[in-house]
Design an enzyme around this catalytic site. Structure first.
Site, PDB file in Angstrom:
ATOM      1  N   SER A 119      82.821 -90.497 -19.083  1.00  0.00           N
ATOM      2  CA  SER A 119      82.594 -89.069 -19.320  1.00  0.00           C
ATOM      3  C   SER A 119      82.213 -88.859 -20.772  1.00  0.00           C
ATOM      4  O   SER A 119      82.700 -87.942 -21.428  1.00  0.00           O
ATOM      5  CB  SER A 119      83.839 -88.255 -18.986  1.00  0.00           C
ATOM      6  N   CYS A 120      81.323 -89.710 -21.294  1.00  0.00           N
ATOM      7  CA  CYS A 120      80.940 -89.640 -22.699  1.00  0.00           C
ATOM      8  C   CYS A 120      80.443 -88.239 -23.062  1.00  0.00           C
ATOM      9  O   CYS A 120      79.721 -87.614 -22.293  1.00  0.00           O
ATOM     10  CB  CYS A 120      79.846 -90.664 -22.981  1.00  0.00           C
TER      11      CYS A 120
END
Lengths: 216, 231
Positions: A119-120
Protein backbone atom coordinates in the site's frame (compact mmCIF):
# COMPACT_ATOMS: atom_id res chain seq x y z
CA UNK A 1 20.59 -10.18 13.83
CA UNK A 2 18.09 -10.52 11.02
CA UNK A 3 18.43 -13.97 9.45
CA UNK A 4 16.36 -13.28 6.30
CA UNK A 5 14.86 -16.74 6.77
CA UNK A 6 11.45 -16.68 5.11
CA UNK A 7 10.52 -20.21 6.17
CA UNK A 8 11.18 -19.33 9.81
CA UNK A 9 9.10 -16.14 9.59
CA UNK A 10 6.19 -17.97 7.91
CA UNK A 11 6.23 -20.44 10.82
CA UNK A 12 6.38 -17.56 13.30
CA UNK A 13 3.26 -16.05 11.72
CA UNK A 14 1.41 -19.33 12.25
CA UNK A 15 2.43 -19.26 15.94
CA UNK A 16 1.35 -15.62 16.19
CA UNK A 17 -1.98 -16.48 14.55
CA UNK A 18 -2.65 -18.97 17.36
CA UNK A 19 -1.16 -17.13 20.34
CA UNK A 20 -1.63 -13.38 19.89
CA UNK A 21 -4.82 -11.88 21.28
CA UNK A 22 -7.49 -11.59 18.62
CA UNK A 23 -8.30 -7.94 19.27
CA UNK A 24 -6.11 -5.50 17.33
CA UNK A 25 -5.93 -3.02 20.21
CA UNK A 26 -4.58 -5.71 22.56
CA UNK A 27 -1.98 -6.83 20.01
CA UNK A 28 -0.62 -3.31 19.58
CA UNK A 29 -0.71 -2.73 23.33
CA UNK A 30 1.34 -5.90 23.83
CA UNK A 31 3.84 -4.75 21.18
CA UNK A 32 4.25 -1.32 22.79
CA UNK A 33 4.55 -2.84 26.28
CA UNK A 34 7.32 -5.19 25.16
CA UNK A 35 9.20 -2.49 23.26
CA UNK A 36 9.05 -0.15 26.26
CA UNK A 37 10.13 -2.91 28.67
CA UNK A 38 13.07 -3.76 26.41
CA UNK A 39 14.12 -0.11 26.36
CA UNK A 40 13.73 0.10 22.59
CA UNK A 41 11.05 2.77 22.56
CA UNK A 42 9.30 5.25 24.81
CA UNK A 43 5.63 6.04 24.73
CA UNK A 44 6.09 9.83 24.65
CA UNK A 45 7.90 9.54 21.32
CA UNK A 46 5.03 7.46 19.92
CA UNK A 47 2.70 10.30 20.98
CA UNK A 48 4.97 12.79 19.19
CA UNK A 49 4.76 10.88 15.89
CA UNK A 50 0.98 10.57 16.16
CA UNK A 51 0.69 14.32 16.77
CA UNK A 52 3.02 15.09 13.86
CA UNK A 53 0.99 12.96 11.44
CA UNK A 54 -2.35 14.25 12.75
CA UNK A 55 -1.64 17.97 13.04
CA UNK A 56 1.18 18.81 10.62
CA UNK A 57 2.02 16.09 8.12
CA UNK A 58 -1.01 15.29 5.97
CA UNK A 59 -2.86 16.05 2.73
CA UNK A 60 -2.84 19.79 3.47
CA UNK A 61 0.82 19.67 2.50
CA UNK A 62 -0.01 18.04 -0.82
CA UNK A 63 -2.73 20.63 -1.41
CA UNK A 64 -0.21 23.44 -0.81
CA UNK A 65 2.13 21.84 -3.35
CA UNK A 66 -0.67 21.65 -5.92
CA UNK A 67 -1.79 25.24 -5.28
CA UNK A 68 1.76 26.52 -5.63
CA UNK A 69 2.14 24.63 -8.91
CA UNK A 70 -1.06 26.26 -10.20
CA UNK A 71 0.13 29.68 -9.13
CA UNK A 72 3.80 29.57 -10.04
CA UNK A 73 4.74 28.19 -13.46
CA UNK A 74 8.44 27.93 -12.61
CA UNK A 75 7.60 25.85 -9.54
CA UNK A 76 5.26 23.66 -11.60
CA UNK A 77 8.08 22.92 -14.02
CA UNK A 78 10.50 22.08 -11.20
CA UNK A 79 7.84 19.90 -9.57
CA UNK A 80 7.19 17.86 -12.70
CA UNK A 81 10.91 17.55 -13.40
CA UNK A 82 11.96 16.49 -9.88
CA UNK A 83 9.11 16.17 -7.39
CA UNK A 84 11.32 15.43 -4.37
CA UNK A 85 13.55 18.44 -4.85
CA UNK A 86 10.56 20.75 -5.45
CA UNK A 87 8.63 19.69 -2.33
CA UNK A 88 11.84 20.08 -0.34
CA UNK A 89 11.61 23.83 -1.11
CA UNK A 90 8.49 23.79 1.09
CA UNK A 91 10.06 21.55 3.75
CA UNK A 92 7.78 18.65 2.83
CA UNK A 93 10.39 16.07 1.81
CA UNK A 94 10.26 13.08 4.14
CA UNK A 95 8.86 9.60 4.64
CA UNK A 96 8.41 7.85 1.27
CA UNK A 97 8.96 10.93 -0.87
CA UNK A 98 12.67 10.54 -1.62
CA UNK A 99 11.73 9.64 -5.21
CA UNK A 100 8.56 11.59 -5.89
CA UNK A 101 7.05 11.74 -9.40
CA UNK A 102 4.34 14.29 -10.07
CA UNK A 103 1.95 13.33 -12.86
CA UNK A 104 -0.28 15.94 -14.41
CA UNK A 105 -3.91 15.59 -15.33
CA UNK A 106 -4.90 17.34 -18.56
CA UNK A 107 -8.10 17.68 -20.56
CA UNK A 108 -7.24 14.42 -22.31
CA UNK A 109 -5.44 12.47 -19.54
CA UNK A 110 -6.53 11.28 -16.11
CA UNK A 111 -4.06 9.69 -13.69
CA UNK A 112 -4.81 7.20 -10.93
CA UNK A 113 -2.32 5.88 -8.33
CA UNK A 114 -2.36 2.46 -6.65
CA UNK A 115 -0.03 -0.04 -5.02
CA UNK A 116 -1.20 -3.55 -5.89
CA UNK A 117 1.56 -5.35 -3.92
CA UNK A 118 1.28 -3.52 -0.59
CA UNK A 119 0.00 0.00 0.00
CA UNK A 120 2.87 2.34 -0.86
CA UNK A 121 1.89 5.98 -0.37
CA UNK A 122 3.76 9.34 -0.26
CA UNK A 123 3.36 9.79 3.50
CA UNK A 124 5.20 13.08 3.99
CA UNK A 125 2.84 14.98 1.66
CA UNK A 126 -0.43 13.04 2.01
CA UNK A 127 -0.18 11.67 5.56
CA UNK A 128 -1.88 8.41 6.51
CA UNK A 129 -3.54 6.69 3.56
CA UNK A 130 -7.32 6.21 3.58
CA UNK A 131 -8.50 2.70 4.48
CA UNK A 132 -9.91 2.11 0.98
CA UNK A 133 -6.45 2.72 -0.56
CA UNK A 134 -5.07 -0.15 1.54
CA UNK A 135 -8.03 -2.48 0.94
CA UNK A 136 -7.99 -5.37 -1.55
CA UNK A 137 -11.06 -4.05 -3.39
CA UNK A 138 -9.26 -0.89 -4.57
CA UNK A 139 -5.84 -2.51 -5.02
CA UNK A 140 -7.21 -5.36 -7.13
CA UNK A 141 -9.52 -3.34 -9.33
CA UNK A 142 -7.59 -0.12 -10.01
CA UNK A 143 -5.31 -1.78 -12.58
CA UNK A 144 -8.02 -3.86 -14.26
CA UNK A 145 -11.13 -1.69 -14.16
CA UNK A 146 -9.99 1.87 -13.45
CA UNK A 147 -13.04 3.42 -15.08
CA UNK A 148 -15.32 1.26 -12.93
CA UNK A 149 -13.36 2.30 -9.83
CA UNK A 150 -13.59 5.97 -10.81
CA UNK A 151 -17.34 5.67 -11.45
CA UNK A 152 -17.71 4.20 -7.97
CA UNK A 153 -16.07 7.37 -6.63
CA UNK A 154 -18.54 9.40 -8.72
CA UNK A 155 -15.98 10.34 -11.37
CA UNK A 156 -17.24 9.81 -14.92
CA UNK A 157 -14.45 9.71 -17.50
CA UNK A 158 -15.50 10.09 -21.12
CA UNK A 159 -14.04 7.67 -23.64
CA UNK A 160 -11.85 10.29 -25.31
CA UNK A 161 -9.92 10.79 -22.06
CA UNK A 162 -7.01 8.40 -21.54
CA UNK A 163 -6.77 6.84 -18.09
CA UNK A 164 -3.24 6.19 -16.83
CA UNK A 165 -2.85 3.95 -13.81
CA UNK A 166 0.42 4.07 -11.87
CA UNK A 167 1.18 0.92 -9.86
CA UNK A 168 3.78 1.84 -7.21
CA UNK A 169 5.89 -1.31 -7.56
CA UNK A 170 9.23 0.32 -6.65
CA UNK A 171 10.34 3.17 -4.36
CA UNK A 172 9.02 5.86 -6.71
CA UNK A 173 5.92 7.50 -5.29
CA UNK A 174 3.30 9.32 -7.31
CA UNK A 175 1.33 12.49 -6.71
CA UNK A 176 -1.40 13.49 -9.15
CA UNK A 177 -1.42 17.18 -10.06
CA UNK A 178 -5.11 17.89 -10.70
CA UNK A 179 -6.23 20.52 -13.20
CA UNK A 180 -6.75 24.02 -11.88
CA UNK A 181 -10.45 24.88 -11.76
CA UNK A 182 -11.55 27.73 -14.02
CA UNK A 183 -12.50 31.14 -12.62
CA UNK A 184 -9.96 30.86 -9.83
CA UNK A 185 -7.54 33.53 -11.09
CA UNK A 186 -8.34 35.85 -8.19
CA UNK A 187 -7.78 33.27 -5.46
CA UNK A 188 -4.76 33.27 -3.16
CA UNK A 189 -2.55 30.20 -2.87
CA UNK A 190 -4.18 29.24 0.43
CA UNK A 191 -7.65 29.62 -1.10
CA UNK A 192 -6.57 27.49 -4.05
CA UNK A 193 -5.21 24.85 -1.66
CA UNK A 194 -8.58 24.63 0.05
CA UNK A 195 -10.11 23.44 -3.26
CA UNK A 196 -7.70 20.50 -3.53
CA UNK A 197 -9.09 17.23 -2.16
CA UNK A 198 -6.95 14.38 -0.89
CA UNK A 199 -8.59 12.05 -3.41
CA UNK A 200 -7.73 14.37 -6.32
CA UNK A 201 -4.05 13.87 -5.50
CA UNK A 202 -4.49 10.06 -5.62
CA UNK A 203 -6.67 10.31 -8.72
CA UNK A 204 -10.04 9.17 -7.36
CA UNK A 205 -11.38 12.71 -7.77
CA UNK A 206 -11.00 14.85 -10.91
CA UNK A 207 -13.19 17.87 -11.48
CA UNK A 208 -12.48 20.15 -8.53
CA UNK A 209 -14.62 23.03 -9.80
CA UNK A 210 -17.71 20.86 -9.46
CA UNK A 211 -17.11 20.44 -5.76
CA UNK A 212 -16.70 24.17 -5.39
CA UNK A 213 -19.96 24.77 -7.25
CA UNK A 214 -21.72 22.27 -5.03
CA UNK A 215 -20.42 24.11 -1.98
CA UNK A 216 -21.54 27.45 -3.45
CA UNK B 1 6.34 -15.07 -4.07
CA UNK B 2 2.93 -15.95 -5.43
CA UNK B 3 1.34 -14.75 -2.22
CA UNK B 4 -2.00 -13.40 -1.09
CA UNK B 5 -0.59 -9.84 -1.18
CA UNK B 6 -0.37 -9.81 -4.99
CA UNK B 7 -3.95 -8.72 -5.62
CA UNK B 8 -3.66 -6.68 -8.85
CA UNK B 9 -6.46 -7.79 -11.20
CA UNK B 10 -7.84 -10.42 -8.82
CA UNK B 11 -11.62 -10.52 -8.73
CA UNK B 12 -14.21 -10.95 -6.03
CA UNK B 13 -13.10 -8.33 -3.49
CA UNK B 14 -16.30 -6.34 -3.94
CA UNK B 15 -17.09 -2.66 -3.69
CA UNK B 16 -14.77 0.07 -2.46
CA UNK B 17 -15.76 1.98 0.67
CA UNK B 18 -16.00 5.29 -1.17
CA UNK B 19 -18.04 6.89 1.63
CA UNK B 20 -15.16 6.72 4.09
CA UNK B 21 -14.63 10.34 5.14
CA UNK B 22 -11.28 12.08 4.71
CA UNK B 23 -10.29 11.87 8.39
CA UNK B 24 -7.93 14.81 8.00
CA UNK B 25 -10.93 17.02 7.20
CA UNK B 26 -12.28 15.98 10.61
CA UNK B 27 -8.99 16.87 12.31
CA UNK B 28 -7.96 13.23 12.66
CA UNK B 29 -5.58 10.86 10.90
CA UNK B 30 -6.68 7.52 12.34
CA UNK B 31 -9.97 5.71 12.88
CA UNK B 32 -8.77 3.97 16.05
CA UNK B 33 -6.30 4.81 18.78
CA UNK B 34 -4.48 1.48 18.33
CA UNK B 35 -3.84 2.34 14.65
CA UNK B 36 -2.22 5.58 15.76
CA UNK B 37 -0.09 3.70 18.33
CA UNK B 38 1.08 1.22 15.68
CA UNK B 39 1.98 4.07 13.32
CA UNK B 40 3.97 5.76 16.09
CA UNK B 41 5.69 2.49 17.00
CA UNK B 42 6.68 1.95 13.37
CA UNK B 43 8.20 5.45 13.22
CA UNK B 44 10.13 5.09 16.50
CA UNK B 45 11.84 1.73 16.23
CA UNK B 46 12.68 -1.16 13.99
CA UNK B 47 15.18 -3.95 14.34
CA UNK B 48 18.46 -2.19 13.55
CA UNK B 49 19.63 -4.28 10.61
CA UNK B 50 16.27 -4.66 8.90
CA UNK B 51 15.47 -3.18 5.49
CA UNK B 52 12.17 -2.24 3.88
CA UNK B 53 12.23 -5.17 1.44
CA UNK B 54 12.65 -7.79 4.16
CA UNK B 55 9.97 -6.07 6.27
CA UNK B 56 7.58 -6.12 3.28
CA UNK B 57 8.38 -9.79 2.71
CA UNK B 58 7.68 -10.57 6.36
CA UNK B 59 4.26 -8.94 5.91
CA UNK B 60 3.62 -10.97 2.74
CA UNK B 61 4.36 -14.13 4.74
CA UNK B 62 1.40 -13.57 7.09
CA UNK B 63 -1.03 -16.48 6.74
CA UNK B 64 -3.51 -15.63 3.96
CA UNK B 65 -6.51 -15.78 6.27
CA UNK B 66 -4.92 -13.16 8.54
CA UNK B 67 -3.65 -11.03 5.64
CA UNK B 68 -7.15 -10.71 4.23
CA UNK B 69 -9.20 -10.50 7.41
CA UNK B 70 -7.16 -8.46 9.87
CA UNK B 71 -7.09 -4.65 9.67
CA UNK B 72 -4.17 -3.04 7.83
CA UNK B 73 -2.24 -1.67 10.81
CA UNK B 74 -2.89 -4.92 12.70
CA UNK B 75 -0.84 -6.66 10.01
CA UNK B 76 1.90 -4.11 10.63
CA UNK B 77 1.90 -5.06 14.32
CA UNK B 78 2.06 -8.77 13.48
CA UNK B 79 4.91 -8.09 11.04
CA UNK B 80 6.74 -6.14 13.76
CA UNK B 81 6.30 -9.02 16.22
CA UNK B 82 7.70 -11.45 13.65
CA UNK B 83 10.71 -9.27 12.84
CA UNK B 84 11.53 -8.62 16.52
CA UNK B 85 11.40 -12.34 17.25
CA UNK B 86 13.40 -13.12 14.11
CA UNK B 87 15.98 -10.48 15.08
CA UNK B 88 16.37 -11.94 18.56
CA UNK B 89 14.86 -8.95 20.40
CA UNK B 90 11.80 -10.81 21.73
CA UNK B 91 11.34 -14.47 22.39
CA UNK B 92 8.16 -16.13 21.14
CA UNK B 93 7.33 -16.87 24.78
CA UNK B 94 7.52 -13.17 25.66
CA UNK B 95 5.26 -12.28 22.75
CA UNK B 96 2.72 -14.93 23.62
CA UNK B 97 2.67 -14.07 27.33
CA UNK B 98 2.81 -10.33 26.65
CA UNK B 99 5.50 -9.60 29.20
CA UNK B 100 9.20 -8.98 28.93
CA UNK B 101 11.54 -11.54 30.40
CA UNK B 102 14.34 -9.03 30.84
CA UNK B 103 16.34 -11.23 33.19
CA UNK B 104 17.10 -13.77 30.53
CA UNK B 105 17.32 -11.39 27.60
CA UNK B 106 18.71 -7.97 28.55
CA UNK B 107 19.26 -5.45 25.82
CA UNK B 108 22.51 -3.61 26.17
CA UNK B 109 21.89 -0.27 24.55
CA UNK B 110 21.32 3.39 25.32
CA UNK B 111 17.72 4.30 26.21
CA UNK B 112 15.81 5.98 23.37
CA UNK B 113 15.56 9.77 23.32
CA UNK B 114 12.18 11.25 24.18
CA UNK B 115 10.84 13.10 21.15
CA UNK B 116 8.41 15.99 20.95
CA UNK B 117 6.20 16.68 17.94
CA UNK B 118 8.70 19.17 16.53
CA UNK B 119 11.45 16.54 16.74
CA UNK B 120 9.26 14.07 14.85
CA UNK B 121 8.61 16.59 12.07
CA UNK B 122 12.32 17.26 11.72
CA UNK B 123 13.14 13.53 11.87
CA UNK B 124 10.58 12.76 9.16
CA UNK B 125 12.46 15.10 6.84
CA UNK B 126 15.97 14.09 7.91
CA UNK B 127 15.21 10.38 7.52
CA UNK B 128 14.13 10.72 3.89
CA UNK B 129 15.34 7.56 2.17
CA UNK B 130 16.84 7.34 -1.27
CA UNK B 131 17.34 4.00 -2.95
CA UNK B 132 19.35 4.95 -6.03
CA UNK B 133 23.08 4.76 -6.70
CA UNK B 134 25.52 5.19 -9.56
CA UNK B 135 26.52 1.86 -11.13
CA UNK B 136 29.08 1.04 -13.79
CA UNK B 137 26.77 -0.86 -16.11
CA UNK B 138 24.91 1.15 -18.72
CA UNK B 139 21.17 0.51 -18.93
CA UNK B 140 20.27 -2.28 -21.37
CA UNK B 141 17.09 -0.60 -22.56
CA UNK B 142 16.21 2.85 -23.87
CA UNK B 143 13.03 4.88 -23.88
CA UNK B 144 10.63 3.49 -26.49
CA UNK B 145 12.11 -0.04 -26.52
CA UNK B 146 9.59 -2.86 -26.60
CA UNK B 147 10.25 -5.30 -23.76
CA UNK B 148 8.65 -8.44 -22.41
CA UNK B 149 8.38 -9.19 -18.70
CA UNK B 150 9.47 -12.47 -17.16
CA UNK B 151 7.04 -15.34 -17.46
CA UNK B 152 7.80 -16.73 -14.04
CA UNK B 153 7.81 -15.14 -10.65
CA UNK B 154 10.39 -15.53 -7.91
CA UNK B 155 9.62 -17.54 -4.81
CA UNK B 156 11.09 -14.93 -2.45
CA UNK B 157 10.21 -11.24 -2.28
CA UNK B 158 9.75 -9.71 -5.72
CA UNK B 159 8.05 -6.67 -7.20
CA UNK B 160 6.89 -8.02 -10.56
CA UNK B 161 3.17 -8.62 -9.98
CA UNK B 162 1.50 -11.69 -11.43
CA UNK B 163 -0.79 -9.67 -13.68
CA UNK B 164 2.18 -8.11 -15.46
CA UNK B 165 4.19 -11.27 -16.14
CA UNK B 166 4.92 -12.41 -19.68
CA UNK B 167 3.44 -9.17 -20.98
CA UNK B 168 4.74 -6.83 -23.66
CA UNK B 169 5.22 -3.17 -22.82
CA UNK B 170 7.35 -0.18 -23.74
CA UNK B 171 10.04 1.63 -21.80
CA UNK B 172 8.49 4.92 -20.69
CA UNK B 173 11.29 6.21 -18.43
CA UNK B 174 14.70 5.34 -16.99
CA UNK B 175 14.97 6.06 -13.27
CA UNK B 176 18.62 5.29 -12.60
CA UNK B 177 19.77 2.25 -10.63
CA UNK B 178 17.78 1.38 -7.49
CA UNK B 179 18.22 -1.20 -4.72
CA UNK B 180 17.03 -4.53 -6.16
CA UNK B 181 14.30 -5.77 -3.79
CA UNK B 182 14.52 -9.48 -4.59
CA UNK B 183 18.10 -9.62 -3.25
CA UNK B 184 17.67 -6.88 -0.64
CA UNK B 185 15.03 -9.06 1.05
CA UNK B 186 17.78 -11.68 1.40
CA UNK B 187 20.14 -9.17 2.98
CA UNK B 188 22.14 -8.51 -0.18
CA UNK B 189 22.19 -4.87 -1.24
CA UNK B 190 22.74 -4.51 -4.99
CA UNK B 191 21.57 -1.88 -7.45
CA UNK B 192 19.99 -2.41 -10.83
CA UNK B 193 18.51 -0.13 -13.46
CA UNK B 194 14.87 0.67 -12.75
CA UNK B 195 12.51 1.42 -15.62
CA UNK B 196 8.98 2.71 -15.80
CA UNK B 197 7.25 0.38 -18.26
CA UNK B 198 3.95 1.30 -19.89
CA UNK B 199 1.46 -1.41 -20.84
CA UNK B 200 -1.59 -0.97 -23.04
CA UNK B 201 -4.52 -2.29 -21.04
CA UNK B 202 -5.34 -4.56 -23.98
CA UNK B 203 -1.98 -6.29 -23.44
CA UNK B 204 -2.88 -6.97 -19.79
CA UNK B 205 -6.57 -7.79 -19.80
CA UNK B 206 -8.81 -9.53 -22.31
CA UNK B 207 -11.80 -7.73 -20.79
CA UNK B 208 -10.37 -4.20 -20.80
CA UNK B 209 -12.96 -1.50 -21.41
CA UNK B 210 -10.91 1.13 -23.19
CA UNK B 211 -7.87 0.18 -25.21
CA UNK B 212 -6.42 3.71 -24.93
CA UNK B 213 -5.96 3.30 -21.19
CA UNK B 214 -2.52 2.45 -19.88
CA UNK B 215 -0.93 0.93 -16.80
CA UNK B 216 2.56 1.98 -15.70
CA UNK B 217 4.81 -0.17 -13.50
CA UNK B 218 8.30 0.48 -12.15
CA UNK B 219 10.32 -2.63 -12.96
CA UNK B 220 13.94 -3.67 -12.51
CA UNK B 221 16.14 -4.72 -15.42
CA UNK B 222 16.19 -8.47 -14.64
CA UNK B 223 12.38 -8.53 -14.78
CA UNK B 224 12.65 -7.56 -18.46
CA UNK B 225 13.99 -8.93 -21.71
CA UNK B 226 14.05 -7.96 -25.34
CA UNK B 227 13.75 -10.21 -28.43
CA UNK B 228 12.96 -13.11 -26.13
CA UNK B 229 16.50 -13.01 -24.72
CA UNK B 230 16.66 -12.86 -20.95
CA UNK B 231 18.85 -10.00 -19.81
Amino acid sequence: MVEFNAKKVAELHHHLHSHLPSESALRVKALETLLVAKGLINSESIDAWIEAYTEDIGPKRGAQVVAKAWNDEDFRQRLVQDGSSAIDELGYLGNATGHLKVIENTKSVHNLVVCTLCSCYPFSILGIAPAWYKAAAYRSRAVRDPRGVLAEFGVQISNDIEVRVWDSTAELRYLVLPQRPSNTEALSEDELASLVTRNSMIGTDRDLIKKEEVKA
Amino acid sequence: MDGIHDVGGKQGYGAIDVDEPDLYELGKAFNHDWEAREWGISRCARTPDINIDWWRHCRELIAPIDYLSRPYFDTWAQTDFATYVDGGFFTLEEVCSGYSNLGSNPLDQAPPKTMKKADAIIADRQNTCRFDAEINQAPLFSIGDTVITNQHGFSGHTRLPQYARNRVGKVHALNGAHVFPDLSAQGKKTHQHLYTIVFETGALWADCVNKNDKVFLDLWETYLSINGLSK
